[in-house]
Design an enzyme around this catalytic site. Sequence first.
Site, mmCIF file in Angstrom:
data_model
loop_
_atom_site.group_PDB
_atom_site.id
_atom_site.type_symbol
_atom_site.label_atom_id
_atom_site.label_comp_id
_atom_site.label_asym_id
_atom_site.label_seq_id
_atom_site.Cartn_x
_atom_site.Cartn_y
_atom_site.Cartn_z
ATOM 1 N N GLU A 274 0.837 -1.193 0.000
ATOM 2 C CA GLU A 274 0.000 0.000 0.000
ATOM 3 C C GLU A 274 0.881 1.255 0.000
ATOM 4 O OE1 GLU A 274 -3.202 0.314 -0.403
ATOM 5 O OE2 GLU A 274 -3.790 -1.794 -0.347
ATOM 6 N N CYS B 121 1.060 1.665 4.964
ATOM 7 C CA CYS B 121 0.931 0.269 4.524
ATOM 8 C C CYS B 121 -0.502 -0.242 4.700
ATOM 9 C CB CYS B 121 1.908 -0.640 5.272
ATOM 10 S SG CYS B 121 3.609 -0.078 5.147
#
Length: 214
Positions: A79, A174
């Site tokens: 991410e 993340c």
Amino acid sequence: MSMHRCLLYHRGLLPYLEALEWQRTLMSDRLNNPNLDDVLILLEHPPVYTLGQGATLEFLKFDLDKSNFDVYRVERGGEVTYHCPGQLVGYPILNLQRYQKDLHWYLRQLEEVLIRVLAIYGLQGERIPSFTGVWVEGRKVAAIGIKVSRWITMHGFALNVCPDLKGFRQIVPCGIADKPVASLAEWIPGITCEEVRFHVSQSFAEVFSVELVE
């Protein structure tokens, strides 16, 4: 058994896109000639946000269209993350056919490199099952995101040594909302990327059984 050579590049502060182009070139060269030496680049970046190729925008707490920040979507997994000075970033360009053709193995090895570095400072680095990265006392100190093409790797790891963590407030790092981010400086005041670089390169050489050539 002879050790593989791995070329070690120490760079200071390098703009993200420059480092990205450099990695892509190194990867492309090795896709064309798999016999080329492996590479480890250690550097820092000016403030920048990067999104993995499948990353969701909901983890950004700012409007992309009105952003004052540099934001790049790149080909790694994972991410959104944040890079800034005081964070030591490592980009291994490895041919995994020399090691193990196993991405989970490779991710665990990168974690192991950082866990060994933390141990040098008396800190216990931990893994959390089903997540990638390294934690100390439940707080994330290192993020890992990779790209592998025909067993050649790029992207890598980011270890928070002594960065200004304010930039992380603009994102859900993340994509993990309930796990705060930390830096080594919170446990070891005065720690610098310069000293940590040495330990990271030594640990990397041990874990991957390579001979580093500067």
